[in-house]
Design a protein around this motif. Structure first.
Motif: not given
Length: 226
Positions: A140-155
């Motif tokens: 449940d903690i792992a799921d929550a952390s992944l929900e807060d992920s970002r689509d990181q630009a490669d700049t």
């Protein structure tokens, strides 16, 4: 007491620091979990450092904790503000002029990762985020952390690291002995090569702030007082 500045790894929001923040605050410390502009196509490492400095404001007694890709941002803060301690946690340690995108080849990460997987009987091509980064984190903690992920630009990955040198502040490197993404032997070599020190070690995966927040808080307090 200290103010712990928590710099997230690549493509991550600040939410995965919440368990560690609770531990540190319970012990009387302040925390600043920085939300870096990873999704902004115009933002590079300088802009990441700008965001961190803005989040810190006028707070002092700073301990910068840089996780994973955040290792390219943490040292830049030390050049702008009076920082008492820099701690890399499973951190990418930069060299002046090095593109973050080149760090992987420069350090030999791909070969080290594949060797580690094969040695431990894991499919080197079949590891998802749970198996690679979060294998010891409650689901449940792992799921929550992944929900807060970002689509990181490669700049940020394409521009040279702008620091002239690693900052002249007390520095520790903490590596995790069960890390499947940054294998422990690989990280020992990187820390020795780039910092010239022996790393500190603790059990756990690439995400000790989620799997072992109390132990990580213990380590950070020890580093602060050492």
């Amino acid at each position: 007491m200290s103010n712990f500045v928590l710099i997230p790894g690549g493509g991550s929001g600040p939410g995965y620091w919440s368990l560690l923040e609770a531990e540190l605050r319970r012990r009387g410390h302040g925390t600043i979990a920085v939300d870096l502009p990873y999704e902004d196509e115009k933002a590079g490492l300088e802009e990441y450092a700008d965001a961190a400095v803005t989040a810190i404001g006028d707070r002092r007694d700073l301990v910068v904790v840089a996780h994973s890709y955040g290792g390219f941002t943490g040292p830049l803060i030390c050049d702008r503000l009076p920082v008492e301690l820099l701690v890399f946690v499973a951190g990418m340690i930069p060299r002046p002029g090095e593109n973050p995108g080149d760090w992987w080849q420069n350090t030999g990460h791909e070969a080290a990762l594949r060797e580690s997987h094969l040695r431990d009987g894991r499919d080197p091509d079949g590891q998802d985020a749970y198996a690679l980064f979060l294998h010891d984190v409650p689901r449940d903690i792992a799921d929550a952390s992944l929900e807060d992920s970002r689509d990181q630009a490669d700049t940020s990955a394409k521009a040279p690291w702008p620091g002239q040198a690693l900052p002249n502040v007390p520095t520790r490197a903490l590596i995790c002995t069960d890390d499947r993404f940054f294998p422990v032997d690989f990280m020992r070599a990187v820390v020795h090569d780039r910092l010239g020190i022996t790393p500190d070690e603790m059990p756990g995966s690439h995400m000790p702030m989620l799997s072992r927040p109390a132990e990580l808080a213990d380590r950070l307090e020890f580093f602060r007082g050492a």
